[in-house]
Design a protein around this motif. Structure first.
Motif, PDB file in Angstrom:
ATOM      1  N   ILE A 331       5.960   0.990   8.380  1.00 20.17           N
ATOM      2  CA  ILE A 331       6.115   2.414   8.061  1.00 20.17           C
ATOM      3  C   ILE A 331       6.590   2.605   6.630  1.00 20.17           C
ATOM      4  CG2 ILE A 331       7.473   4.480   8.566  1.00 20.17           C
ATOM      5  CD1 ILE A 331       7.449   3.643  11.505  1.00 20.17           C
ATOM      6  N   MET A 332       7.622   1.860   6.232  1.00 21.26           N
ATOM      7  CA  MET A 332       8.188   2.051   4.905  1.00 21.26           C
ATOM      8  C   MET A 332       7.283   1.522   3.802  1.00 21.26           C
ATOM      9  SD  MET A 332      10.726   3.864   5.324  1.00 21.26           S
ATOM     10  CE  MET A 332      11.082   3.890   3.576  1.00 21.26           C
ATOM     11  N   ILE A 333       6.640   0.382   4.043  1.00 22.06           N
ATOM     12  CA  ILE A 333       5.769  -0.186   3.012  1.00 22.06           C
ATOM     13  C   ILE A 333       4.564   0.717   2.764  1.00 22.06           C
ATOM     14  CG2 ILE A 333       4.128  -2.071   2.594  1.00 22.06           C
ATOM     15  CD1 ILE A 333       6.225  -3.984   3.654  1.00 22.06           C
ATOM     16  N   ILE A 334       3.978   1.249   3.850  1.00 19.82           N
ATOM     17  CA  ILE A 334       2.855   2.173   3.682  1.00 19.82           C
ATOM     18  C   ILE A 334       3.303   3.428   2.946  1.00 19.82           C
ATOM     19  CG2 ILE A 334       1.255   3.687   4.916  1.00 19.82           C
ATOM     20  CD1 ILE A 334       0.965   1.542   7.036  1.00 19.82           C
ATOM     21  N   SER A 335       4.483   3.929   3.281  1.00 23.10           N
ATOM     22  CA  SER A 335       4.995   5.132   2.607  1.00 23.10           C
ATOM     23  C   SER A 335       5.175   4.901   1.116  1.00 23.10           C
ATOM     24  CB  SER A 335       6.334   5.541   3.237  1.00 23.10           C
ATOM     25  OG  SER A 335       6.183   5.822   4.606  1.00 23.10           O
ATOM     26  N   PHE A 336       5.739   3.761   0.758  1.00 26.25           N
ATOM     27  CA  PHE A 336       5.957   3.478  -0.661  1.00 26.25           C
ATOM     28  C   PHE A 336       4.642   3.188  -1.382  1.00 26.25           C
ATOM     29  CE2 PHE A 336      10.346   3.382   0.428  1.00 26.25           C
ATOM     30  CZ  PHE A 336      11.039   3.560  -0.753  1.00 26.25           C
ATOM     31  N   GLU A 337       3.673   2.592  -0.708  1.00 23.48           N
ATOM     32  CA  GLU A 337       2.376   2.353  -1.328  1.00 23.48           C
ATOM     33  C   GLU A 337       1.644   3.675  -1.577  1.00 23.48           C
ATOM     34  OE1 GLU A 337       1.164  -0.216  -2.631  1.00 23.48           O
ATOM     35  OE2 GLU A 337       2.576  -1.727  -1.953  1.00 23.48           O
ATOM     36  N   VAL A 338       1.809   4.625  -0.647  1.00 25.14           N
ATOM     37  CA  VAL A 338       1.222   5.956  -0.850  1.00 25.14           C
ATOM     38  C   VAL A 338       1.853   6.628  -2.058  1.00 25.14           C
ATOM     39  CG1 VAL A 338       1.019   8.268   0.139  1.00 25.14           C
ATOM     40  CG2 VAL A 338       0.547   6.273   1.555  1.00 25.14           C
ATOM     41  N   LEU A 339       3.172   6.513  -2.188  1.00 24.54           N
ATOM     42  CA  LEU A 339       3.851   7.071  -3.360  1.00 24.54           C
ATOM     43  C   LEU A 339       3.369   6.415  -4.650  1.00 24.54           C
ATOM     44  CD1 LEU A 339       7.538   7.406  -2.113  1.00 24.54           C
ATOM     45  CD2 LEU A 339       6.032   9.259  -2.822  1.00 24.54           C
ATOM     46  N   ARG A 340       3.151   5.127  -4.584  1.00 22.42           N
ATOM     47  CA  ARG A 340       2.688   4.410  -5.776  1.00 22.42           C
ATOM     48  C   ARG A 340       1.287   4.864  -6.173  1.00 22.42           C
ATOM     49  NH1 ARG A 340      -0.483   0.163  -6.792  1.00 22.42           N
ATOM     50  NH2 ARG A 340      -0.071  -1.058  -8.660  1.00 22.42           N
ATOM     51  N   GLU A 341       0.412   5.015  -5.198  1.00 23.55           N
ATOM     52  CA  GLU A 341      -0.944   5.467  -5.497  1.00 23.55           C
ATOM     53  C   GLU A 341      -0.944   6.893  -6.038  1.00 23.55           C
ATOM     54  OE1 GLU A 341      -4.005   3.968  -5.471  1.00 23.55           O
ATOM     55  OE2 GLU A 341      -2.792   2.151  -5.305  1.00 23.55           O
ATOM     56  N   SER A 342      -0.124   7.740  -5.465  1.00 25.54           N
ATOM     57  CA  SER A 342      -0.044   9.116  -5.968  1.00 25.54           C
ATOM     58  C   SER A 342       0.498   9.147  -7.385  1.00 25.54           C
ATOM     59  CB  SER A 342       0.834   9.964  -5.048  1.00 25.54           C
ATOM     60  OG  SER A 342       2.177   9.502  -5.079  1.00 25.54           O
ATOM     61  N   ASP A 343       1.376   8.197  -7.691  1.00 22.81           N
ATOM     62  CA  ASP A 343       1.932   8.094  -9.039  1.00 22.81           C
ATOM     63  C   ASP A 343       0.839   7.781 -10.053  1.00 22.81           C
ATOM     64  OD1 ASP A 343       3.929   8.176 -10.888  1.00 22.81           O
ATOM     65  OD2 ASP A 343       4.549   6.108 -10.615  1.00 22.81           O
ATOM     66  N   LEU A 344      -0.177   7.040  -9.624  1.00 26.53           N
ATOM     67  CA  LEU A 344      -1.276   6.671 -10.519  1.00 26.53           C
ATOM     68  C   LEU A 344      -2.290   7.794 -10.679  1.00 26.53           C
ATOM     69  CD1 LEU A 344      -1.983   3.038  -9.240  1.00 26.53           C
ATOM     70  CD2 LEU A 344      -0.782   3.689 -11.338  1.00 26.53           C
ATOM     71  N   ARG A 345      -2.442   8.646  -9.684  1.00 30.24           N
ATOM     72  CA  ARG A 345      -3.534   9.622  -9.668  1.00 30.24           C
ATOM     73  C   ARG A 345      -3.166  10.982 -10.241  1.00 30.24           C
ATOM     74  NH1 ARG A 345      -6.623   5.483  -9.476  1.00 30.24           N
ATOM     75  NH2 ARG A 345      -6.254   4.202  -7.632  1.00 30.24           N
ATOM     76  N   ILE A 346      -1.916  11.390 -10.074  1.00 28.87           N
ATOM     77  CA  ILE A 346      -1.559  12.731 -10.524  1.00 28.87           C
ATOM     78  C   ILE A 346      -1.327  12.732 -12.037  1.00 28.87           C
ATOM     79  CG2 ILE A 346      -0.572  13.392  -8.317  1.00 28.87           C
ATOM     80  CD1 ILE A 346       2.160  12.749  -9.336  1.00 28.87           C
ATOM     81  N   PRO A 347      -1.339  13.907 -12.684  1.00 30.54           N
ATOM     82  CA  PRO A 347      -1.174  13.985 -14.142  1.00 30.54           C
ATOM     83  C   PRO A 347       0.090  13.288 -14.627  1.00 30.54           C
ATOM     84  CG  PRO A 347      -1.846  16.111 -13.264  1.00 30.54           C
ATOM     85  CD  PRO A 347      -1.580  15.226 -12.084  1.00 30.54           C
ATOM     86  N   THR A 348       0.009  12.704 -15.803  1.00 31.91           N
ATOM     87  CA  THR A 348       1.105  11.883 -16.326  1.00 31.91           C
ATOM     88  C   THR A 348       2.383  12.672 -16.568  1.00 31.91           C
ATOM     89  OG1 THR A 348       0.231  12.235 -18.562  1.00 31.91           O
ATOM     90  CG2 THR A 348      -0.453  10.238 -17.408  1.00 31.91           C
ATOM     91  N   PHE A 349       2.269  13.971 -16.849  1.00 33.78           N
ATOM     92  CA  PHE A 349       3.480  14.727 -17.168  1.00 33.78           C
ATOM     93  C   PHE A 349       4.299  15.067 -15.925  1.00 33.78           C
ATOM     94  CE2 PHE A 349      -0.044  17.712 -16.772  1.00 33.78           C
ATOM     95  CZ  PHE A 349       0.437  18.636 -15.858  1.00 33.78           C
ATOM     96  N   THR A 350       3.779  14.772 -14.730  1.00 34.98           N
ATOM     97  CA  THR A 350       4.548  15.053 -13.513  1.00 34.98           C
ATOM     98  C   THR A 350       4.753  13.828 -12.629  1.00 34.98           C
ATOM     99  OG1 THR A 350       2.529  15.668 -12.317  1.00 34.98           O
ATOM    100  CG2 THR A 350       3.750  17.447 -13.404  1.00 34.98           C
TER     101      THR A 350
END
Length: 483
Positions: A331-350
Motif C-alpha cells: 500500500i505505502m510503496i504504491i502510494s509513494f510511487e504514484v506521488l513520484r510519477e505525479s511529481d514528474l508529470r505535473i508542471p515544474t512550478f508546482t
C-alpha cells in the motif's frame, strides 16, 4: 528529367497540399521551377538568395551557356546537391531543402534552406551536475554532432548514417572513433539497424527497444543520455553512440551494470572522495531494493533477529494495523510511487510543493487512521530516498520489479526467501550481456583494469588502459604529468 512529370507526380502524391509552393520563372525562354515546403524552409533565405540569384543569372545569361551549370555555380547558397529522381526530390523537399527544376536539364538542384525549428542548446534537465559541462543535446541532429565534435577534434570520429522509417525517414547515425572501437561491434550494431523495417522513428527510444530486445532483461543494457561529455568519454573508451534526428537523447552501447553508478562529475574529485561516493551509490541501490523485504521478513518470520526491546517497539506500533506487513508495504510503496510519477508529470512550478505536501499528509493520515505503522513510513522513506540517487528511468524500473520480487520472497519464506531471490538476481545478472560484453563486467569476469574505475576510483595516472572488452587499442595514456 521531365519537369512536368515530376511536378504532376508531386502534386498527385501530396494531394496538391498547400504547404508546397511552386514558383515558376523564365530564364531566356527556359522554364525554371523553384519548389519548397513552406513550413520547413526559411522564406527569407529563398527570397534574399535564391530568387535574387536567379534574377541576376537571367540578366547575364548567354545562350551559349549551360543553364544548369550556371545556376549550380552562381547560385547564392552554401549547400547545393544534384538530384536525379522523383524520390530524391520528395526526400529533400521534406527535409527543408528548396528544389530547382530546370527545363531540358538532366538533373535538379537541391539547396538547403531549412528554417530554424529547433530550440537552442540548454542545460541538462534529467542529468544535472554541479561541476560538469552545462550543455545538453537538442532535437537538431547537426547540433548534436557539433557538440560531440567540439570535444573530439579528430578525423577518426566516424559516422555511419541510415534513413529509417517508411514514412518518417528519420536519420539514424552510428558514431564511433576509428582505431579504438572494435570492428565486430560496429558490424553487429550496423546489422541490427539495417534490419529495422518500421513505419516511423520519432525518438531514440524506439531504436533502443528494437536493438536491445526489450523483453530480455528488466535492467537496461543501453544507456540513454542527454550529456555530450558523457557520450564523448564513452567514445574514448571504445563504445558506440547512436544519434537519432529529432531526439535529444543519445544511446551509448555496450553498457554494463557498473556504468549506472558512474558520473561525469567524478572526474573533478579526488580518487578517495569519489570512491566513497560510489560506495554510497551501491549501498543506496541495495538499500532501495532490499529494505521493504527485510522489514517484512523480520516482522513476519524472523523476529529473533531483532533485540527484544526493538521487537517490542515494533509490535506495539503494529498492534492496531489490520493488514499483514506485506500488504502494508505494498500500500505505502504504491502510494509513494504514484506521488513520484505525479511529481514528474505535473508542471515544474508546482511539482515539488505538491509532492512534499502529499507525502507528509499521506503518511500522517495513514498512521493516524491505523492503516500503516510509523516504522513503515520510515522504511518507505528510506527506500524512496535511496532510489533518488539514480537518474536512469530503466534502472529505477528494474529496482521496482526486484523490490517486489524480494517482498514476495520475504512474505513466503522470510530471510531465506530474500536470500533465494538475491541468488536468482546475481545469476540473472551474470547471464546477461550487452552486445557481447558481460553485464557484470568488471566484477564477473574479473578485470583488474576495470576494477580501477568501478566502485572505487584509482588516481587518473593509473587509469592508463582501456578495457579489452571494448577495444583492442588498450593504451590510452603514456606520459602523465604531475606527481
Amino acid at each position: 528529367m521531365n519537369i512536368d512529370d515530376i511536378i504532376d507526380s508531386l502534386k498527385r502524391n501530396t494531394n496538391n497540399n498547400d504547404d508546397y509552393t511552386y514558383r515558376l520563372k523564365y530564364i531566356c525562354g527556359k522554364r525554371v521551377y523553384v519548389i519548397y515546403n513552406e513550413p520547413l524552409v526559411s522564406s527569407n533565405s529563398i527570397s534574399d538568395f535564391i530568387i535574387r540569384s536567379l534574377d541576376r543569372i537571367n540578366e547575364s545569361f548567354n545562350s551559349d551557356d549551360d543553364l544548369s551549370v550556371l545556376i549550380k555555380n552562381d547560385i547564392d547558397n552554401f549547400k547545393v546537391k544534384e538530384i536525379n529522381t522523383y524520390k530524391d526530390v520528395s526526400y529533400y523537399l521534406n527535409n527543408g531543402f528548396t528544389v530547382i527544376l530546370i527545363e531540358e536539364s538532366d538533373y535538379a538542384l537541391a539547396l538547403e534552406t531549412r528554417a530554424d525549428l529547433f530550440r537552442g542548446v540548454s542545460t541538462p534537465l534529467t542529468e544535472s551536475t554541479v561541476r560538469g559541462a552545462m550543455d545538453a543535446f537538442t532535437e537538431n541532429y547537426q547540433t548534436n554532432i557539433g557538440l560531440i565534435r567540439r570535444r573530439i577534434k579528430d578525423d577518426n570520429l566516424w559516422t555511419i548514417s541510415r534513413d529509417i522509417g517508411k514514412y518518417t525517414k528519420t536519420k539514424v547515425s552510428i558514431l564511433f572513433i576509428n582505431g579504438i572501437v572494435k570492428t565486430e561491434l560496429i558490424q553487429k550494431v550496423e546489422g541490427l539497424i539495417n534490419k529495422i523495417d518500421i513505419d516511423g522513428i520519432v525518438n531514440s527510444g524506439t531504436i533502443k527497444n528494437l536493438i536491445e530486445k526489450e523483453n530480455k532483461s528488466i535492467f537496461p543494457t543501453i544507456i540513454s543520455t542527454e550529456r555530450p561529455d558523457k557520450v564523448s568519454l564513452s567514445l574514448l573508451k571504445g563504445k558506440i553512440a547512436i544519434l537519432v534526428d529529432n531526439s535529444p537523447f543519445v544511446l551509448i552501447l555496450p553498457a554494463n551494470f557498473n556504468d549506472y553508478f558512474l558520473s561525469v562529475e567524478d572526474s573533478f574529485g579526488k580518487s578517495h572522495n569519489v570512491s566513497v561516493t560510489r560506495i554510497i551509490r551501491y549501498m543506496a541501490f541495495f538499500i532501495s531494493m532490499l529494505t521493504p523485504a527485510i522489514y517484512i521478513a523480520i516482522t513476519t518470520y524472523n523476529q529473533e533477529i531483532l533485540p527484544t526491546q526493538l521487537l517490542v517497539s515494533f509490535s506495539s506500533q503494529r498492534a492496531n494495523v489490520p493488514f499483514p506487513a506485506f500488504v502494508e508495504s505494498i500500500i505505502m510503496i504504491i502510494s509513494f510511487e504514484v506521488l513520484r510519477e505525479s511529481d514528474l508529470r505535473i508542471p515544474t512550478f508546482t511539482n515539488s510543493a505538491i509532492s512534499i505536501v502529499g507525502s507528509l499528509i499521506l503518511g500522517e493520515a495513514a498512521v493516524n487512521a491505523g492503516i500503516v505503522s510509523p516504522i513503515m513510513i520510515i522504511v518507505v522513506a528510506i527506500t524512496s530516498i535511496s532510489a533518488l540517487l539514480f537518474s536512469e528511468p530503466e534502472l529505477i524500473n528494474g529496482l521496482r520489479w526486484y523490490r517486489i520480487f524480494f517482498m514476495i520472497g520475504a512474505s513466503l519464506m522470510g530471510i531465506y526467501g530474500v536470500i533465494i531471490i538475491f541468488i536468482f538476481l546475481i545469476i540473472r545478472l551474470c547471464s546477461l550481456e550487452s552486445f557481447g560484453v558481460a553485464y557484470l563486467f568488471p566484477y564477473a569476469p574479473f578485470s583488474i583494469t576495470g576494477i580501477k574505475n568501478s566502485f572505487i576510483k584509482f588516481p587518473v595516472k593509473y587509469l592508463n588502459k582501456r578495457e579489452k572488452v571494448y577495444s583492442d587499442n588498450i593504451i590510452k595514456q603514456r606520459n602523465i604529468g604531475g606527481k
